[in-house]
Scaffold this active site. Structure first.
Site, PDB file in Angstrom:
ATOM      1  N   ASP A  80      10.406  -9.911   3.559  1.00 59.89           N
ATOM      2  CA  ASP A  80      10.223 -10.014   2.115  1.00 59.89           C
ATOM      3  C   ASP A  80       8.759  -9.736   1.743  1.00 59.89           C
ATOM      4  O   ASP A  80       7.844 -10.268   2.378  1.00 59.89           O
ATOM      5  CB  ASP A  80      10.616 -11.455   1.754  1.00 59.89           C
ATOM      6  CG  ASP A  80      10.760 -11.674   0.281  1.00 59.89           C
ATOM      7  OD1 ASP A  80      11.225 -10.767  -0.415  1.00 59.89           O
ATOM      8  OD2 ASP A  80      10.416 -12.785  -0.180  1.00 59.89           O
ATOM      9  N   HIS A 208      13.978 -10.671  -7.974  1.00 54.49           N
ATOM     10  CA  HIS A 208      13.130 -11.645  -7.268  1.00 54.49           C
ATOM     11  C   HIS A 208      12.885 -12.827  -8.196  1.00 54.49           C
ATOM     12  O   HIS A 208      13.147 -12.751  -9.397  1.00 54.49           O
ATOM     13  CB  HIS A 208      11.787 -10.997  -6.913  1.00 54.49           C
ATOM     14  CG  HIS A 208      11.867 -10.141  -5.690  1.00 54.49           C
ATOM     15  ND1 HIS A 208      11.181 -10.428  -4.538  1.00 54.49           N
ATOM     16  CD2 HIS A 208      12.574  -9.021  -5.439  1.00 54.49           C
ATOM     17  CE1 HIS A 208      11.451  -9.496  -3.639  1.00 54.49           C
ATOM     18  NE2 HIS A 208      12.291  -8.636  -4.156  1.00 54.49           N
ATOM     19  N   THR A 233      11.310 -20.921  -4.058  1.00 56.34           N
ATOM     20  CA  THR A 233      10.657 -22.146  -4.561  1.00 56.34           C
ATOM     21  C   THR A 233      11.596 -23.354  -4.629  1.00 56.34           C
ATOM     22  O   THR A 233      11.229 -24.450  -4.207  1.00 56.34           O
ATOM     23  CB  THR A 233      10.069 -21.892  -5.963  1.00 56.34           C
ATOM     24  OG1 THR A 233       9.251 -20.726  -5.896  1.00 56.34           O
ATOM     25  CG2 THR A 233       9.238 -23.059  -6.436  1.00 56.34           C
TER      26      THR A 233
END
Ligand code: G3H
Ligand code: ZN
Length: 283
Positions: A80, A208, A233
């Site tokens: 990523d 994203h 997150t």
């Protein structure tokens, strides 16, 4: 076993999305594997450069390969936000299923040039390449700050046109108001821009910054053609809060008893995302 391209095509035809869950610890990895097995969902395991360097790329590839064969589930590895070309090439060489080249800070010409070079190497090994047009702001963390997105951060449709024509990239990460991380005020997604991008790009479109976006917004972008959504997150927040909570038990010293509880909490969050993306029962 079917490859990542098969599932991305299937998701595109049937209008659902494959989750990418990032990880950097074993209990996070175990949670992702369990959820894939339990809910029969393909998943992309994402490792940023920092996450990959921490766990070790060779170790990551081996662990995922072993789990894939052991449980017979479609687990795919993606590097990523790769920026370091040596690391991206290493991921290709070691057998990641896809690599994301983040050339968002480069000029369009440079971004096209490097993406093309990587595609040449990756496609020889049947590995997919995700490109990026536009700049996705923020970091994968919880923050009380506000974040401002400028017009020049958003994906330019004319850039997409040139980029996909020249590179023939497999997947494309777009900047349509999405940000990395969970900030005080989350920006709204620009669906009109997504529709315009979709008219030009037949590639697999990627969102994203999945954390902190309202469920109804996620559903809308999937309806408009997003086939892969990245989450980091929200997984990190659960990991940190759960770990802190279970460490308060002063009588428990066995790491596997503490981390097992953390893993269970992460699994609940991942299950929620799988149902949201409607990627369950797709094997
Ligand atoms: O590349 C990773 C993702 O875009 C993660 O974004 O931390 O906002 O979920 P997030
Ligand atoms: Zn990202």
């Amino acid at each position: 076993m079917k490859d990542l391209k098969y599932y991305l095509k299937k998701a595109k035809e049937e209008k659902w999305a494959i989750p990418q869950f990032n990880f950097s610890t074993i209990e996070q990895l175990k949670a992702i594997i369990n959820v894939s097995y339990k809910l029969k969902t393909p998943v992309i395991l994402g490792t940023s450069e920092g996450e990959a360097n921490y766990l070790g790329m060779e170790e990551i590839v081996s662990l995922v390969k072993i789990s894939k064969n052991k449980y017979k589930i479609p687990l795919f590895l993606n590097l990523d936000h790769g920026k370091n070309l040596d690391l991206i090439k290493k991921a290709i060489f070691l057998g990641y299923d896809s690599v994301h080249f983040d050339g968002s800070s480069l000029s369009l010409i440079e971004n096209i040039k490097i993406t093309k070079e990587l595609i040449k190497i990756a496609h020889k090994k049947n590995i997919l390449v995700e490109g990026e047009i536009g700049s996705i702001k923020g970091e994968s963390q919880l923050s009380s700050k506000k974040i401002k997105i400028l017009k020049q951060d958003l994906t330019s449709v004319s850039d997409v046109e040139k980029f996909v024509k020249e590179t023939k990239v497999d997947s494309l990460a777009v900047s349509i108001g999405n940000i990395h991380g969970v900030y005080k005020k989350m920006p709204k997604l620009d669906l009109k821009l997504l529709k315009d991008i979709k008219k030009i790009s037949k590639n697999f479109l990627v969102l994203h910054g999945g954390s902190g976006i309202e469920n109804k917004e996620i559903k809308k972008v999937i309806r408009e053609g997003i086939v892969k959504i990245n989450f980091n997150t929200e997984i990190r927040i659960i990991w940190k809060n759960s770990l802190r909570k279970y460490l308060k038990n002063k009588n428990e010293f066995k790491p596997y008893k503490i981390l097992n509880l953390v893993q269970n909490d992460i699994e609940k969050k991942l299950e929620e995302k799988v149902y949201l993306l409607n990627s369950n029962n797709k094997l």
